[in-house]
Enzyme design. Structure first.
Site, PDB file in Angstrom:
ATOM      1  N   GLU A 170       0.823  -1.226   0.000  1.00 51.13           N
ATOM      2  CA  GLU A 170       0.000   0.000   0.000  1.00 51.13           C
ATOM      3  C   GLU A 170       0.848   1.264   0.000  1.00 51.13           C
ATOM      4  O   GLU A 170       0.577   2.198   0.756  1.00 51.13           O
ATOM      5  CB  GLU A 170      -0.956  -0.018   1.197  1.00 51.13           C
ATOM      6  CG  GLU A 170      -1.841  -1.259   1.224  1.00 51.13           C
ATOM      7  CD  GLU A 170      -2.770  -1.336   2.445  1.00 51.13           C
ATOM      8  OE1 GLU A 170      -2.667  -0.478   3.333  1.00 51.13           O
ATOM      9  OE2 GLU A 170      -3.575  -2.270   2.501  1.00 51.13           O
ATOM     10  N   ASN A 221       2.293  -4.793  -3.393  1.00 57.35           N
ATOM     11  CA  ASN A 221       0.961  -5.301  -3.058  1.00 57.35           C
ATOM     12  C   ASN A 221       0.051  -4.140  -2.668  1.00 57.35           C
ATOM     13  O   ASN A 221       0.478  -3.235  -1.960  1.00 57.35           O
ATOM     14  CB  ASN A 221       1.115  -6.272  -1.865  1.00 57.35           C
ATOM     15  CG  ASN A 221      -0.125  -7.059  -1.548  1.00 57.35           C
ATOM     16  OD1 ASN A 221      -0.689  -7.710  -2.429  1.00 57.35           O
ATOM     17  ND2 ASN A 221      -0.562  -7.025  -0.283  1.00 57.35           N
ATOM     18  N   HIS A 257      -9.689  -6.985  -1.835  1.00 60.34           N
ATOM     19  CA  HIS A 257     -10.702  -6.696  -0.811  1.00 60.34           C
ATOM     20  C   HIS A 257     -11.850  -5.970  -1.507  1.00 60.34           C
ATOM     21  O   HIS A 257     -11.784  -4.765  -1.761  1.00 60.34           O
ATOM     22  CB  HIS A 257     -10.121  -5.797   0.283  1.00 60.34           C
ATOM     23  CG  HIS A 257      -9.117  -6.475   1.147  1.00 60.34           C
ATOM     24  ND1 HIS A 257      -9.433  -7.553   1.943  1.00 60.34           N
ATOM     25  CD2 HIS A 257      -7.796  -6.246   1.332  1.00 60.34           C
ATOM     26  CE1 HIS A 257      -8.345  -7.951   2.598  1.00 60.34           C
ATOM     27  NE2 HIS A 257      -7.333  -7.185   2.242  1.00 60.34           N
ATOM     28  N   GLU A 286      -5.306 -11.196  -1.032  1.00 59.77           N
ATOM     29  CA  GLU A 286      -6.091 -11.030   0.205  1.00 59.77           C
ATOM     30  C   GLU A 286      -7.591 -11.034  -0.079  1.00 59.77           C
ATOM     31  O   GLU A 286      -8.347 -10.221   0.468  1.00 59.77           O
ATOM     32  CB  GLU A 286      -5.718  -9.708   0.913  1.00 59.77           C
ATOM     33  CG  GLU A 286      -4.230  -9.524   1.140  1.00 59.77           C
ATOM     34  CD  GLU A 286      -3.877  -8.249   1.915  1.00 59.77           C
ATOM     35  OE1 GLU A 286      -4.778  -7.608   2.479  1.00 59.77           O
ATOM     36  OE2 GLU A 286      -2.688  -7.906   1.943  1.00 59.77           O
ATOM     37  N   ASP A 288     -11.391 -11.059  -0.252  1.00 63.04           N
ATOM     38  CA  ASP A 288     -12.659 -11.226   0.467  1.00 63.04           C
ATOM     39  C   ASP A 288     -13.684 -10.300  -0.165  1.00 63.04           C
ATOM     40  O   ASP A 288     -13.328  -9.363  -0.876  1.00 63.04           O
ATOM     41  CB  ASP A 288     -12.554 -11.070   1.995  1.00 63.04           C
ATOM     42  CG  ASP A 288     -11.934  -9.769   2.487  1.00 63.04           C
ATOM     43  OD1 ASP A 288     -11.853  -8.802   1.695  1.00 63.04           O
ATOM     44  OD2 ASP A 288     -11.541  -9.719   3.668  1.00 63.04           O
TER      45      ASP A 288
HETATM   46  C1  XIL Z   1      -5.619  -6.621   8.548  1.00 63.15           C
HETATM   47  C2  XIL Z   1      -5.791  -7.816   9.468  1.00 63.15           C
HETATM   48  O1  XIL Z   1      -6.623  -8.754   8.834  1.00 63.15           O
HETATM   49  C3  XIL Z   1      -6.392  -7.375  10.785  1.00 63.15           C
HETATM   50  O2  XIL Z   1      -6.431  -8.467  11.704  1.00 63.15           O
HETATM   51  C4  XIL Z   1      -5.608  -6.225  11.360  1.00 63.15           C
HETATM   52  O3  XIL Z   1      -6.241  -5.751  12.531  1.00 63.15           O
HETATM   53  C5  XIL Z   1      -5.482  -5.103  10.358  1.00 63.15           C
HETATM   54  O4  XIL Z   1      -4.896  -5.596   9.165  1.00 63.15           O
HETATM   55  N1  XIL Z   1      -4.574  -4.933   3.835  1.00 63.15           N
HETATM   56  C6  XIL Z   1      -3.487  -5.651   4.275  1.00 63.15           C
HETATM   57  C7  XIL Z   1      -3.623  -6.526   5.459  1.00 63.15           C
HETATM   58  O5  XIL Z   1      -2.433  -5.654   3.614  1.00 63.15           O
HETATM   59  O6  XIL Z   1      -2.416  -6.626   6.179  1.00 63.15           O
HETATM   60  C8  XIL Z   1      -4.736  -6.068   6.374  1.00 63.15           C
HETATM   61  O7  XIL Z   1      -4.896  -7.037   7.394  1.00 63.15           O
HETATM   62  C9  XIL Z   1      -6.002  -5.878   5.576  1.00 63.15           C
HETATM   63  C10 XIL Z   1      -5.817  -4.827   4.522  1.00 63.15           C
END
Ligand code: XIL
Length: 385
Positions: A170, A221, A257, A286, A288
Site C-alpha cells: 500500500e 501489493n 478486498h 487477500e 474477500d
Molecule cells: C488486517 C488484518 O486482517 C487485521 O487483523 C488487522 O487488525 C489489520 O490488518 N490490507 C493488508 C492486510 O495488507 O495486512 C490487512 O490485514 C487488511 C488490509
C-alpha cells in the site's frame, strides 16, 4: 480332474470377491476424500488463506488439530500470516523481535506440506509504537538503517521457507486522498523520512530482501489494485522504473478486498496481463467480498450469489494468466474475518462462522476443478499432477 475344482474355486473366489466388493463399495466410497480447494488446484497455482498464528496456531498439536486448523490444512496449500510478520507483532520494541506467531505459521505450514507468503516489510500501518515515535525525528539515513536491519533480520530468519514476500504494501495513496495517487510520503514513516527520493528507498527495500533470501519472489501489493485504474497505472510506471534500475522486483499483488457496495472492475485480467508482460508474477493476495447486511445481520440471496460471482471473477482472472502464482483468501471463515471490526459490513469470506461452505466456496472449487491440468490453459497438455 482338477478342472472342476479349479473352476469351482475360481467361481467361489469370484463370488466372494464380488461379495467383498459389494460390502466394500459403500465404505470405500465413503472413505474417498471429498475434493477440497487444495486437491483441485492446478499444480502451477497456490491456493492460500491468511491465518493469524498468534491467535489460531500457537502450540498447535498436529495429531489433534482443531476443526479450524484441519480445514486450514486440507483446503489450502499456502498460508499468509495475517498479522504475525507486521512490525507491531514481530518487532515490537527497538532491538526486540518476537517471532512466536510467525514461527507458528511457518511450522504449521511445514507440518502440513504448505508454503508461506511473507507479509509485509514496508507499510504505513501497524508499525510498532517505537517506529512511529522515532520516525518523528528520523533523517533518511536513519530510516534506511532501521528498515535494512529489520528486513535483513526478518527475511533472513525465514530464508528458504517463504516463497513470496509482500515487500512493499500500500505504498500509493488513493485517488480520493489528499494529493491523489502518489507515494505515501506522509503516512508511511520510512517514505516520509526519505521523501526526497522515495523510489530509491523502495528499490533498496527489495534489494535488502533479495540479499537476505535470493529465492523469494518479491512483490508490490495493494488494495484497489485489481483493475486498470489511476493507482495501478502508477504501479505500472513504478514497476518499469524499478526494473529499469535493476531492482529485484518480481511480482505485483492485487489484494482483492471487494465490497458489494461498489461495482467490480472487470479489467483485472487485462491488468494482470500488463504486469505479466513486464516479466512479473501476479497474484490475488487477500481476497474477500464484504457487504452491508440487513438488520437481522443476514445477507440476501442476491448478495450471496453476487459474492460468489465476484470471488470467482478474481480467481478466473488469476487462472487465465499463467503468471498468476497464487490466489489467497483473507481468512476463510466469517468468525475470524477482519471485516466486521473495520467496516459496517460482513459475510466477507467463503465459509460461515460454523464453517458451512457458501456458494462462494462452491464457485471457487468448481473453477479450480475445471482448470485442472490437461484442461487448463495454464499448464502444458499432458502434465499430470
Ligand atoms: C488486517 C488484518 O486482517 C487485521 O487483523 C488487522 O487488525 C489489520 O490488518 N490490507 C493488508 C492486510 O495488507 O495486512 C490487512 O490485514 C487488511 C488490509
Amino acid at each position: 480332474m482338477s478342472r472342476p475344482t479349479t473352476t469351482k474355486r475360481a467361481a467361489a473366489v469370484t463370488a466372494s470377491a464380488v461379495t467383498a466388493l459389494a460390502l466394500l463399495a459403500p465404505a470405500a466410497q465413503a472413505a474417498r476424500p471429498e475434493p477440497t480447494l487444495r486437491s483441485q488446484t492446478p499444480v502451477d497455482l497456490k491456493i492460500g488463506s491468511a491465518v493469524w498464528g498468534q491467535r489460531d496456531l500457537l502450540g498447535f498439536d498436529q495429531k489433534n488439530l482443531t476443526e479450524f486448523q484441519s480445514i486450514l490444512a486440507s483446503e489450502f496449500d499456502s498460508l499468509t500470516p495475517e498479522n504475525d510478520m507486521k512490525w507491531q507483532e514481530i518487532h515490537p520494541e527497538e532491538g526486540v523481535y518476537d517471532f512466536s506467531g510467525a514461527d507458528a505459521v511457518v511450522e504449521f505450514a511445514q507440518a502440513n506440506g504448505q508454503e508461506v507468503r511473507g507479509h509485509t516489510l514496508l507499510w504505513h500501518s501497524q508499525n510498532a509504537d517505537w517506529v512511529v515515535e522515532a520516525s518523528a525525528t528520523w533523517t533518511c539515513e536513519e530510516a534506511r538503517d532501521v528498515l535494512e536491519e529489520h528486513i535483513t533480520t526478518v527475511v533472513g530468519r525465514y530464508a528458504g521457507e517463504i516463497y513470496e514476500w509482500d515487500v512493499a504494501n500500500e505504498i500509493f495513496q488513493d485517488e480520493w486522498d489528499n494529493g491523489g495517487v502518489r507515494l505515501r510520503t506522509e503516512a508511511n514513516p520510512f517514505l516520509k523520512a526519505c521523501a526526497e527520493d522515495p523510489v530509491a528507498l523502495i528499490g533498496d527495500a527489495f534489494r535488502w530482501a533479495h540479499a537476505a533470501d535470493p529465492e523469494a519472489v518479491l512483490f508490490l501489493n495493494d488494495y484497489n489494485a485489481e483493475g486498470i485504474n489511476t493507482k495501478t497505472d502508477a504501479y505500472y510506471a513504478l514497476a518499469q522504473e524499478l526494473l529499469a534500475d535493476g531492482v529485484p522486483l518480481h511480482g505485483f499483488g492485487a489484494q482483492g478486498h471487494l465490497s458489494l457496495q461498489y461495482g467490480f472492475d472487470t479489467s483485472i485480467q487485462a491488468n494482470f496481463e500488463r504486469f505479466a508482460a513486464l516479466g512479473l508474477k501476479v497474484a490475488v493476495t487477500e481476497a474477500d467480498v464484504r457487504m452491508p447486511l440487513g438488520e437481522d445481520g443476514e445477507p440476501t440471496e442476491e448478495q450471496i450469489a453476487l459474492q460468489a460471482e465476484r470471488f470467482d471473477a478474481m480467481l478466473e482472472a488469476c487462472l487465465n494468466v499463467a503468471a498468476c502464482t497464487s490466489f489467497t483468501v483473507w481468512g476463510f471463515d466469517d468468525a475470524r474475518s477482519w471485516v466486521p471490526g473495520v467496516f459496517p459490513e460482513g459475510y466477507a469470506t467463503i465459509m460461515t462462522e460454523d464453517f458451512e461452505k457458501k456458494p462462494s466456496y462452491d464457485a471457487l472449487l468448481e473453477s479450480l476443478t475445471d482448470a485442472t491440468p490437461g484442461k487448463s490453459p495454464r499448464t502444458p497438455p499432458g502434465l499430470n499432477r
